[in-house]
Design an enzyme around this catalytic site. Structure first.
Site, PDB file in Angstrom:
ATOM      1  NE  ARG A 111      -3.912   0.545   1.861  1.00  0.00           N
ATOM      2  CZ  ARG A 111      -5.129   0.569   2.393  1.00  0.00           C
ATOM      3  NH1 ARG A 111      -5.361   1.262   3.496  1.00  0.00           N
ATOM      4  NH2 ARG A 111      -6.119  -0.099   1.827  1.00  0.00           N
ATOM      5  CG  HIS A 138      -8.337  -0.080  -2.916  1.00  0.00           C
ATOM      6  ND1 HIS A 138      -7.556  -1.166  -2.582  1.00  0.00           N
ATOM      7  CD2 HIS A 138      -9.002   0.261  -1.778  1.00  0.00           C
ATOM      8  CE1 HIS A 138      -7.745  -1.465  -1.313  1.00  0.00           C
ATOM      9  NE2 HIS A 138      -8.622  -0.619  -0.802  1.00  0.00           N
ATOM     10  CD  GLN A 141     -12.921  -2.043  -1.003  1.00  0.00           C
ATOM     11  OE1 GLN A 141     -12.084  -1.921  -0.123  1.00  0.00           O
ATOM     12  NE2 GLN A 141     -14.092  -2.616  -0.791  1.00  0.00           N
ATOM     13  CG  ASP A 227     -13.619   6.044  -1.031  1.00  0.00           C
ATOM     14  OD1 ASP A 227     -13.656   5.893   0.210  1.00  0.00           O
ATOM     15  OD2 ASP A 227     -12.575   5.942  -1.692  1.00  0.00           O
ATOM     16  CB  CYS A 267     -14.006   0.860  -0.131  1.00  0.00           C
ATOM     17  SG  CYS A 267     -13.434   2.545   0.112  1.00  0.00           S
ATOM     18  NE  ARG A 295     -10.159  -5.557   0.300  1.00  0.00           N
ATOM     19  CZ  ARG A 295      -9.440  -4.539   0.780  1.00  0.00           C
ATOM     20  NH1 ARG A 295     -10.043  -3.517   1.350  1.00  0.00           N
ATOM     21  NH2 ARG A 295      -8.122  -4.514   0.652  1.00  0.00           N
TER      22      ARG A 295
HETATM   23  N1  NVA Z   1     -10.030   6.422  -1.385  1.00  0.00           N
HETATM   24  C1  NVA Z   1      -9.654   6.027  -0.052  1.00  0.00           C
HETATM   25  C2  NVA Z   1      -9.854   4.557   0.141  1.00  0.00           C
HETATM   26  C3  NVA Z   1      -9.516   4.033   1.501  1.00  0.00           C
HETATM   27  C4  NVA Z   1      -9.693   2.558   1.619  1.00  0.00           C
HETATM   28  C5  NVA Z   1      -8.210   6.420   0.222  1.00  0.00           C
HETATM   29  O1  NVA Z   1      -7.380   6.260  -0.681  1.00  0.00           O
HETATM   30  O2  NVA Z   1      -7.925   6.912   1.321  1.00  0.00           O
HETATM   31  N1   CP Z   2     -11.237  -0.452   2.333  1.00  0.00           N
HETATM   32  C1   CP Z   2      -9.967  -0.487   2.779  1.00  0.00           C
HETATM   33  O1   CP Z   2      -9.016  -0.714   2.026  1.00  0.00           O
HETATM   34  O2   CP Z   2      -9.863  -0.310   4.123  1.00  0.00           O
HETATM   35  P1   CP Z   2      -8.509  -0.067   4.955  1.00  0.00           P
HETATM   36  O3   CP Z   2      -8.000   1.301   4.576  1.00  0.00           O
HETATM   37  O4   CP Z   2      -8.937  -0.147   6.394  1.00  0.00           O
HETATM   38  O5   CP Z   2      -7.521  -1.114   4.601  1.00  0.00           O
END
Ligand code: NVA
Ligand code: CP
Length: 313
Positions: A111, A138, A141, A227, A267, A295
């Site tokens: 990540r 992502h 997801q 989101d 998500c 997930r």
């Molecule tokens: N769009 C959000 C998703 C978190 C799971 C982010 O990137 O923070």
């Molecule tokens: N939806 C998702 O990826 O959640 P986290 O940021 O908690 O991993």
């Protein structure tokens, strides 16, 4: 001395379209099987003695938990690294980290920020690399989201998904998935936050339409999803975004305009009262807890596929 073993070229999951439709269909079938086994407390250890290395440069609850628990449940082990307490945070080149990490682990999940970082890592990795979220995508997801849709409604082909809010990493991945599975995405963002087809990595505009009014995007949709208004890494824009996105909340009226049986997904983590009204996310059309649980099952199937190929037992 025996000759050096040359590693076969590994498959990666950096973008949704890195797997073909046929391979994704296989992963969904395996997700179903692996989920049923898990619910029956049946031991399934195809990845015994394999190690997953997880690298987090941003926060996470679901992604860490689902990968770590998933790898344990498949008989393997998972190691957690983050930028704060590894050499990655002190400027070690990502190429060097990839060389070393992929000689010790069997599969890597990352990540991070720019997609280019994970691409550089993958180029130097001997083992499969999975995108656990970047600024651009992502894919794990959307794997879980489409599996959840299939569980509730059957095939997603020909259906309409309404995306309300920011054209972020999750939105981009929905748009890629629409090309793979042949469904449509109606997107509504505030002015200035529109989809950038090139950034989303799209082949054209056949599978999405942009709407100025979020109600028009939602009308008749089979699934409404949204989101956070401010993704990780964009916190400095938070106050401005709260103003710009104020009219892009998924509320009960919007879900009614969609259809009474339209599903709602998010998500997570969610901000009730911002991108979604509490009555929607906590209401009867919401499948967010199934979505989060999936997930686990879909990523177990993904790791099985990337490490063992198509197996059917
Ligand atoms: N769009 C959000 C998703 C978190 C799971 C982010 O990137 O923070
Ligand atoms: N939806 C998702 O990826 O959640 P986290 O940021 O908690 O991993």
């Amino acid at each position: 001395m025996s000759p050096a073993i040359s590693p076969a070229s590994p498959r990666h999951f950096l973008e949704f379209r890195d797997l073909s439709r046929d391979e994704l269909d296989h992963v969904f079938l395996r997700s179903q099987r692996i989920k049923a086994r898990f619910k029956a407390y049946e031991r399934y250890w195809p990845l015994q003695d394999r190690t997953l290395v997880m690298i987090f440069e941003k926060a996470s609850t679901r992604t860490r938990l689902s990968f770590e628990a998933g790898m344990h449940q498949l008989g393997g082990a998972a190691i957690y690294l983050n930028t704060r307490d590894s050499q990655l945070g002190r400027g070690e080149p990502v190429e060097d980290a990839a060389q070393v990490i992929s000689r010790m682990g069997d599969i890597v999940m990352i990540r991070t920020f720019e997609q280019a970082i994970i691409e550089r890592f993958a180029k130097n990795s001997r083992v499969p690399v999975i995108n656990g979220l970047t600024n651009e995508y992502h894919p794990c997801q959307i794997l879980a989201d489409i599996f959840t849709f299939i569980e509730h409604r059957g095939s997603i082909q020909g259906k309409t998904v309404a995306w309300i809010g920011d054209s972020n990493n999750v939105c981009n991945t929905w748009l890629q998935a629409a090309e793979v599975f042949d469904f449509k995405v109606n997107v509504s963002t505030p002015p200035g936050y529109e989809v950038e087809p090139e950034r989303a990595g799209l082949n054209g505009a056949k599978h999405f339409a942009q709407f100025a009014d979020p109600m028009d995007a939602a009308r008749g949709a089979d699934l409404v999803t949204t989101d956070v208004w401010t993704s990780m890494g964009f916190e400095a824009e938070n106050e401005e975004r709260k103003r710009d996105f104020a009219d892009w909340q998924v509320d009960a009226e919007m879900m009614q305009i969609a259809a009474p049986d339209t599903l709602f997904m998010h998500c997570l983590p969610a901000h009730r009262g911002e991108e979604v009204a509490a009555e929607v996310i906590d209401g009867p059309q919401s499948v967010v807890w199934d979505e989060a649980e999936n997930r686990l099952h879909t990523q177990k199937a993904l790791m099985e596929f990337l490490l063992l190929g198509k197996i059917n037992d």
